[in-house]
Scaffold this motif. Sequence first.
Motif, PDB file in Angstrom:
ATOM      1  N   HIS A  31       0.671  -0.984  -0.387  1.00 29.38           N
ATOM      2  CA  HIS A  31      -0.431   0.331  -0.100  1.00 29.38           C
ATOM      3  C   HIS A  31       0.806   1.481  -0.175  1.00 29.38           C
ATOM      4  CE1 HIS A  31      -3.399   2.867   1.030  1.00 29.38           C
ATOM      5  NE2 HIS A  31      -4.435   2.599   1.145  1.00 29.38           N
ATOM      6  N   PRO A  32       0.959   2.038  -0.760  1.00 30.51           N
ATOM      7  CA  PRO A  32       1.459   3.312  -0.879  1.00 30.51           C
ATOM      8  C   PRO A  32       1.805   4.109   0.309  1.00 30.51           C
ATOM      9  CG  PRO A  32      -0.399   3.086  -2.664  1.00 30.51           C
ATOM     10  CD  PRO A  32      -0.632   2.384  -2.078  1.00 30.51           C
ATOM     11  N   THR A  42       3.583   1.339  -5.396  1.00 31.61           N
ATOM     12  CA  THR A  42       2.588   1.907  -6.231  1.00 31.61           C
ATOM     13  C   THR A  42       2.135   1.316  -7.838  1.00 31.61           C
ATOM     14  OG1 THR A  42       2.919   3.975  -5.184  1.00 31.61           O
ATOM     15  CG2 THR A  42       0.985   3.967  -6.955  1.00 31.61           C
ATOM     16  N   ALA A  43       3.428   0.817  -8.463  1.00 26.98           N
ATOM     17  CA  ALA A  43       3.506  -0.451  -9.077  1.00 26.98           C
ATOM     18  C   ALA A  43       2.737  -1.786  -8.895  1.00 26.98           C
ATOM     19  CB  ALA A  43       4.690  -0.053 -10.356  1.00 26.98           C
ATOM     20  N   ARG A  44       3.228  -1.573  -7.973  1.00 23.60           N
ATOM     21  CA  ARG A  44       2.874  -3.494  -7.346  1.00 23.60           C
ATOM     22  C   ARG A  44       1.960  -3.901  -6.862  1.00 23.60           C
ATOM     23  NH1 ARG A  44       2.305  -8.583  -8.249  1.00 23.60           N
ATOM     24  NH2 ARG A  44       3.422  -9.288  -5.764  1.00 23.60           N
ATOM     25  N   PHE A  45       1.420  -2.739  -6.309  1.00 22.33           N
ATOM     26  CA  PHE A  45       0.131  -1.951  -5.296  1.00 22.33           C
ATOM     27  C   PHE A  45      -0.734  -2.269  -6.860  1.00 22.33           C
ATOM     28  CE2 PHE A  45      -3.300   0.444  -3.740  1.00 22.33           C
ATOM     29  CZ  PHE A  45      -3.538  -0.611  -2.500  1.00 22.33           C
ATOM     30  N   SER A  46      -0.971  -2.026  -7.668  1.00 27.11           N
ATOM     31  CA  SER A  46      -2.075  -1.694  -8.966  1.00 27.11           C
ATOM     32  C   SER A  46      -1.766  -3.166  -9.457  1.00 27.11           C
ATOM     33  CB  SER A  46      -1.384  -0.572  -9.888  1.00 27.11           C
ATOM     34  OG  SER A  46      -1.289   0.930  -9.449  1.00 27.11           O
ATOM     35  N   PRO A 211      -6.098   0.453  -9.666  1.00 23.73           N
ATOM     36  CA  PRO A 211      -5.629   1.831 -10.898  1.00 23.73           C
ATOM     37  C   PRO A 211      -6.565   2.356 -12.125  1.00 23.73           C
ATOM     38  CG  PRO A 211      -5.288  -0.673 -11.174  1.00 23.73           C
ATOM     39  CD  PRO A 211      -6.338  -0.597 -10.146  1.00 23.73           C
ATOM     40  N   PHE A 212      -7.680   2.301 -12.506  1.00 23.89           N
ATOM     41  CA  PHE A 212      -8.491   2.958 -13.212  1.00 23.89           C
ATOM     42  C   PHE A 212      -9.289   4.032 -12.694  1.00 23.89           C
ATOM     43  CE2 PHE A 212      -7.416  -2.399 -14.283  1.00 23.89           C
ATOM     44  CZ  PHE A 212      -6.795  -1.779 -14.688  1.00 23.89           C
TER      45      PHE A 212
END
Length: 323
Positions: A31-32, A42-46, A211-212
């Motif tokens: 989580h960020p 952040t990319a991994r979370f998304s 992420p969308f």
Amino acid sequence: MRDPYDVLGVPKSASEAEIKKAFRRLAKAYHPDQNQDDPKATARFSEVNQAYEILGDAAKRAQFDRGEIDGDGKPRFRGFEGFSGGRGEGMGRGGFGFGFGGRKGGAGPGAGAGTGPGGDDIFSQIFGEAFRAAEQRAGGGGAGATGGTRSRTTGRGGDVSVTLTVTVEEIAQGAKKRLDLPTGRSVDVSIPKAVTDGQVIRVRGLGEASPFGEPGDAMLTIRIAPHPRFTVEGSNLRLRLPIALDEAVLGANVRVSTLDGEVAMTVPPMTSSGRTFRLRGKGLPSKEGTGDLYVVVEIKLPEGPDEELVAYARKRRAARVEG
């Protein structure tokens, strides 16, 4: 995107509970808010959220397992199976052609544009399944829908449900409480003063991330914890107050516990056990104002022997029998 099973670290035979558990663990880890110094988090979370969007939905998971959609949830195009070329105005067996002329008055049987009697657009034949799946994902009826236009998906994250247990004192004070969400996030929430037991409150933006688009919401169910003295009745409170026999017979000024501290209350002479007194404005806050406190007196007899009381009771009984 990678295979969602690999992203969540679960086998294809994993149960719904195992998938959800893996998602929560990874969402909390990446989580960020917990990784402000790690730009890759952040990319991994998304990626974790996208994987759960596929595997957390039974229908999408089945589509992915059948190869109908990819790890991003997009329809897979399998190519032109059985293609054998074709002449300009017809279809060869096992194939098709893109003819645009050849016959008077219209396109041939294998024409690439327009429709013949009872026929469909050639592009609908080729891409129809993919278009339909995309329309379902977008939530719209598509270019041929009657009386409407194609709507775009918002990509909103899912809502989460959580129960928050509060005390009557916390409600009265409008206190803040630490709330642990299923997403792995912890936040401080202010308790509304007019809240009631069982009430569901929507807290914007505290649901599952996406992420969308915007995150989902948290559906917060309030539960009021049992109190050792007070019974909650909506915005009113009820309190049972023991008093001595002499106080009931002769009357007295007694101290009553409220949410604001103790207050004085007058018990008139000859008060029977079970009589209820109303203290206005000593209950819980509500949208209409503040509730009341209902005090129910209970006569408490001496715990040890009391010869005078026993003698009096016998005298009273005898008088009642003779009368």
